[in-house]
Design a protein around this motif. Structure first.
Motif, PDB file in Angstrom:
ATOM      1  N   GLU A  65      16.719 -20.831  -4.799  1.00 31.61           N
ATOM      2  CA  GLU A  65      15.919 -21.441  -3.734  1.00 31.61           C
ATOM      3  C   GLU A  65      15.639 -20.419  -2.637  1.00 31.61           C
ATOM      4  O   GLU A  65      14.502 -20.289  -2.171  1.00 31.61           O
ATOM      5  N   ALA A  66      16.660 -19.683  -2.219  1.00 35.65           N
ATOM      6  CA  ALA A  66      16.492 -18.672  -1.178  1.00 35.65           C
ATOM      7  C   ALA A  66      15.586 -17.548  -1.665  1.00 35.65           C
ATOM      8  O   ALA A  66      14.726 -17.064  -0.921  1.00 35.65           O
ATOM      9  N   LEU A  67      15.748 -17.151  -2.907  1.00 31.32           N
ATOM     10  CA  LEU A  67      14.896 -16.101  -3.455  1.00 31.32           C
ATOM     11  C   LEU A  67      13.438 -16.537  -3.516  1.00 31.32           C
ATOM     12  O   LEU A  67      12.535 -15.740  -3.239  1.00 31.32           O
ATOM     13  N   ALA A  68      13.194 -17.769  -3.857  1.00 31.29           N
ATOM     14  CA  ALA A  68      11.820 -18.268  -3.905  1.00 31.29           C
ATOM     15  C   ALA A  68      11.187 -18.232  -2.514  1.00 31.29           C
ATOM     16  O   ALA A  68      10.009 -17.880  -2.376  1.00 31.29           O
ATOM     17  N   ARG A  69      11.947 -18.580  -1.474  1.00 33.54           N
ATOM     18  CA  ARG A  69      11.423 -18.518  -0.102  1.00 33.54           C
ATOM     19  C   ARG A  69      11.088 -17.083   0.277  1.00 33.54           C
ATOM     20  O   ARG A  69      10.034 -16.816   0.864  1.00 33.54           O
ATOM     21  N   ILE A  70      11.958 -16.149  -0.078  1.00 30.64           N
ATOM     22  CA  ILE A  70      11.718 -14.736   0.222  1.00 30.64           C
ATOM     23  C   ILE A  70      10.478 -14.238  -0.509  1.00 30.64           C
ATOM     24  O   ILE A  70       9.653 -13.520   0.065  1.00 30.64           O
ATOM     25  N   GLU A  71      10.340 -14.615  -1.762  1.00 32.15           N
ATOM     26  CA  GLU A  71       9.173 -14.187  -2.526  1.00 32.15           C
ATOM     27  C   GLU A  71       7.882 -14.734  -1.924  1.00 32.15           C
ATOM     28  O   GLU A  71       6.871 -14.034  -1.867  1.00 32.15           O
ATOM     29  N   ARG A  72       7.897 -15.985  -1.470  1.00 36.24           N
ATOM     30  CA  ARG A  72       6.700 -16.551  -0.841  1.00 36.24           C
ATOM     31  C   ARG A  72       6.341 -15.783   0.427  1.00 36.24           C
ATOM     32  O   ARG A  72       5.169 -15.494   0.689  1.00 36.24           O
ATOM     33  N   LYS A  73       7.351 -15.423   1.222  1.00 37.93           N
ATOM     34  CA  LYS A  73       7.097 -14.658   2.441  1.00 37.93           C
ATOM     35  C   LYS A  73       6.558 -13.270   2.104  1.00 37.93           C
ATOM     36  O   LYS A  73       5.624 -12.794   2.755  1.00 37.93           O
ATOM     37  N   LEU A  74       7.119 -12.629   1.112  1.00 37.98           N
ATOM     38  CA  LEU A  74       6.651 -11.310   0.702  1.00 37.98           C
ATOM     39  C   LEU A  74       5.217 -11.382   0.206  1.00 37.98           C
ATOM     40  O   LEU A  74       4.396 -10.503   0.502  1.00 37.98           O
ATOM     41  N   ASP A  75       4.880 -12.436  -0.527  1.00 40.77           N
ATOM     42  CA  ASP A  75       3.503 -12.617  -0.989  1.00 40.77           C
ATOM     43  C   ASP A  75       2.543 -12.695   0.192  1.00 40.77           C
ATOM     44  O   ASP A  75       1.451 -12.114   0.153  1.00 40.77           O
ATOM     45  N   LEU A  76       2.946 -13.407   1.242  1.00 40.07           N
ATOM     46  CA  LEU A  76       2.084 -13.509   2.433  1.00 40.07           C
ATOM     47  C   LEU A  76       1.912 -12.158   3.115  1.00 40.07           C
ATOM     48  O   LEU A  76       0.810 -11.801   3.550  1.00 40.07           O
ATOM     49  N   VAL A  77       2.978 -11.378   3.207  1.00 36.91           N
ATOM     50  CA  VAL A  77       2.892 -10.049   3.812  1.00 36.91           C
ATOM     51  C   VAL A  77       1.974  -9.151   2.988  1.00 36.91           C
ATOM     52  O   VAL A  77       1.109  -8.461   3.524  1.00 36.91           O
TER      53      VAL A  77
END
Length: 76
Positions: free
Chosen positions: A8-20
């Motif tokens: 779950e935490a990794l998915a949140r990080i990946e979504r943020k990285l995608d936005l960056v």
């Protein structure tokens, strides 16, 4: 309680990285990865909490208490 990184935490990080990356116009040639917790979210949304907890434990390897708390926190 110690910090335990979960999918779950990794998915949140990946979504943020995608936005960056999108903001910086950086293209990634790798195909997007599916949500590793999609089936867990669907089970929780349908009210099948026990099955969702079991599936979460199978994916992450966490204990029963941690899985129950994580499923309760899922954005369904």
């Amino acid at each position: 309680m110690r910090y335990d990184p979960t999918l779950e935490a990794l998915a949140r990080i990946e979504r943020k990285l995608d936005l960056v990356m999108q903001h910086l116009e950086i293209r990634d040639s790798a195909p997007p990865q599916p949500d590793p917790l999609a089936d867990v979210r669907e089970l929780a949304r349908r009210g099948k909490t026990i099955q969702a907890i079991k599936a979460y434990r199978e994916r992450t390897g966490v204990g029963l208490k941690e899985a129950k708390e994580a499923v309760e926190r899922l954005d369904t």
